[in-house]
Design a protein around this motif. Structure first.
Motif, PDB file in Angstrom:
ATOM      1  N   GLY A  73       1.608 -24.167  18.444  1.00 27.93           N
ATOM      2  CA  GLY A  73       1.587 -25.484  17.811  1.00 27.93           C
ATOM      3  C   GLY A  73       0.163 -25.916  17.491  1.00 27.93           C
ATOM      4  O   GLY A  73      -0.628 -25.158  16.932  1.00 27.93           O
ATOM      5  N   HIS A  74      -0.169 -27.137  17.881  1.00 28.64           N
ATOM      6  CA  HIS A  74      -1.486 -27.728  17.605  1.00 28.64           C
ATOM      7  C   HIS A  74      -2.338 -27.564  18.860  1.00 28.64           C
ATOM      8  O   HIS A  74      -2.039 -28.151  19.905  1.00 28.64           O
ATOM      9  N   TYR A  75      -3.380 -26.743  18.767  1.00 29.49           N
ATOM     10  CA  TYR A  75      -4.164 -26.480  19.973  1.00 29.49           C
ATOM     11  C   TYR A  75      -5.643 -26.359  19.636  1.00 29.49           C
ATOM     12  O   TYR A  75      -6.046 -26.260  18.474  1.00 29.49           O
ATOM     13  N   LEU A  76      -6.435 -26.355  20.668  1.00 27.47           N
ATOM     14  CA  LEU A  76      -7.879 -26.170  20.506  1.00 27.47           C
ATOM     15  C   LEU A  76      -8.243 -24.813  21.105  1.00 27.47           C
ATOM     16  O   LEU A  76      -7.862 -24.509  22.242  1.00 27.47           O
ATOM     17  N   TYR A  77      -8.933 -23.992  20.314  1.00 24.90           N
ATOM     18  CA  TYR A  77      -9.338 -22.659  20.763  1.00 24.90           C
ATOM     19  C   TYR A  77     -10.831 -22.643  21.053  1.00 24.90           C
ATOM     20  O   TYR A  77     -11.645 -23.022  20.198  1.00 24.90           O
ATOM     21  N   VAL A  78     -11.200 -22.199  22.244  1.00 25.21           N
ATOM     22  CA  VAL A  78     -12.609 -22.095  22.621  1.00 25.21           C
ATOM     23  C   VAL A  78     -13.078 -20.663  22.348  1.00 25.21           C
ATOM     24  O   VAL A  78     -12.566 -19.707  22.940  1.00 25.21           O
ATOM     25  N   ASP A  79     -14.030 -20.519  21.414  1.00 26.46           N
ATOM     26  CA  ASP A  79     -14.555 -19.196  21.036  1.00 26.46           C
ATOM     27  C   ASP A  79     -15.700 -18.744  21.931  1.00 26.46           C
ATOM     28  O   ASP A  79     -15.837 -17.548  22.191  1.00 26.46           O
ATOM     29  N   ASP A  80     -16.583 -19.660  22.294  1.00 27.02           N
ATOM     30  CA  ASP A  80     -17.849 -19.276  22.944  1.00 27.02           C
ATOM     31  C   ASP A  80     -18.230 -20.289  24.029  1.00 27.02           C
ATOM     32  O   ASP A  80     -18.126 -21.494  23.797  1.00 27.02           O
ATOM     33  N   VAL A  81     -18.662 -19.773  25.171  1.00 26.69           N
ATOM     34  CA  VAL A  81     -19.279 -20.612  26.201  1.00 26.69           C
ATOM     35  C   VAL A  81     -20.465 -19.818  26.742  1.00 26.69           C
ATOM     36  O   VAL A  81     -20.285 -18.674  27.192  1.00 26.69           O
ATOM     37  N   SER A  82     -21.648 -20.389  26.692  1.00 24.55           N
ATOM     38  CA  SER A  82     -22.823 -19.642  27.160  1.00 24.55           C
ATOM     39  C   SER A  82     -23.915 -20.599  27.648  1.00 24.55           C
ATOM     40  O   SER A  82     -24.227 -21.578  26.988  1.00 24.55           O
ATOM     41  N   THR A  83     -24.471 -20.262  28.802  1.00 24.54           N
ATOM     42  CA  THR A  83     -25.589 -21.035  29.368  1.00 24.54           C
ATOM     43  C   THR A  83     -26.781 -20.102  29.534  1.00 24.54           C
ATOM     44  O   THR A  83     -26.628 -18.968  30.020  1.00 24.54           O
ATOM     45  N   LEU A  84     -27.972 -20.567  29.152  1.00 31.89           N
ATOM     46  CA  LEU A  84     -29.179 -19.763  29.377  1.00 31.89           C
ATOM     47  C   LEU A  84     -29.283 -19.415  30.853  1.00 31.89           C
ATOM     48  O   LEU A  84     -28.953 -20.229  31.723  1.00 31.89           O
ATOM     49  N   GLU A  85     -29.794 -18.227  31.162  1.00 26.66           N
ATOM     50  CA  GLU A  85     -29.843 -17.794  32.559  1.00 26.66           C
ATOM     51  C   GLU A  85     -30.633 -18.764  33.423  1.00 26.66           C
ATOM     52  O   GLU A  85     -30.288 -19.025  34.574  1.00 26.66           O
ATOM     53  N   THR A  86     -31.711 -19.332  32.863  1.00 30.68           N
ATOM     54  CA  THR A  86     -32.557 -20.255  33.635  1.00 30.68           C
ATOM     55  C   THR A  86     -31.871 -21.591  33.919  1.00 30.68           C
ATOM     56  O   THR A  86     -32.366 -22.371  34.737  1.00 30.68           O
ATOM     57  N   ALA A  87     -30.771 -21.854  33.235  1.00 26.52           N
ATOM     58  CA  ALA A  87     -30.120 -23.167  33.376  1.00 26.52           C
ATOM     59  C   ALA A  87     -28.759 -23.063  34.072  1.00 26.52           C
ATOM     60  O   ALA A  87     -28.020 -24.048  34.144  1.00 26.52           O
TER      61      ALA A  87
END
Ligand code: COA
Length: 147
Positions: A73-87
């Motif tokens: 149906g109607h959904y939100l797709y998360v493609d990318d999640v990334s945090t810098l190693e220092t953070a």
């Protein structure tokens, strides 16, 4: 002081460092910015980022799309999640995921979906998803083609 805010077209470069860490196939900031602005944004892709005080470069980014399909149906797709190693380990990805869950609710989405690999390099991501109450709901199949 951290600011969580949407990264609009024209400031995509602020997401490039964190994005390239997760998606090194694009190699340069210019290439990943062109991909996002020329191809992904016109198809509905959006970015949200975490910014530390006095920096124009996001320390953590999350890319997502509002999607409709026969299956979900109607959904939100998360493609990318990334945090810098220092953070890492400061709650930035948690904050971005909570932001996008709230955005999905605001848009009236019925569900949130994402894919994540099963290697040890994804263990931190799996903990992130589980503590935000996402559950493992399918197997993902793929086939590499010559082109
Ligand atoms: C997965 C990833 C995005 C998490 O980013 P992050 O910003 O470090 O995530 P958080 O800070 O919200 O959470 C990380 C850890 O810090 C902890 N934490 C959160 N806030 C904290 C705080 N204020 N103080 C101390 N620890 C904290 C969390 O509980 C979590 O602990 P855990 O790893 O033991 O479960 C990051 O590790 C990453 O970029 N990995 C490589 C790319 C990747 O795998 N992306 C997902 C693709 S599917």
């Amino acid at each position: 002081m951290t600011e969580i805010r949407e990264i609009r077209a024209g400031e995509t470069g602020s997401a490039a460092e964190a994005m390239l860490l997760l998606r090194p196939r694009w190699r340069t900031a210019g290439a990943v910015v062109d991909l996002i602005d020329d191809r992904l944004r016109p198809a509905g892709y959006r970015l949200v980022g975490a910014f530390e005080e006095s920096s124009d470069s996001a320390v953590s980014v999350l890319g997502f799309r509002e999607v409709w399909s026969t299956a979900w149906g109607h959904y939100l797709y998360v493609d990318d999640v990334s945090t810098l190693e220092t953070a890492r380990g400061k709650g930035f990805a948690d904050e971005l995921l909570r932001w996008v869950i709230a955005e999905a609710e605001r848009l009236g989405c019925e569900e949130i979906h994402l894919d994540s690999g099963v290697g040890s390099d994804r263990a931190a991501a799996h903990r992130l998803y589980m503590r935000n109450h996402l559950r493992i709901s399918s197997h993902h199949f793929s086939l590499e083609l010559g082109g």
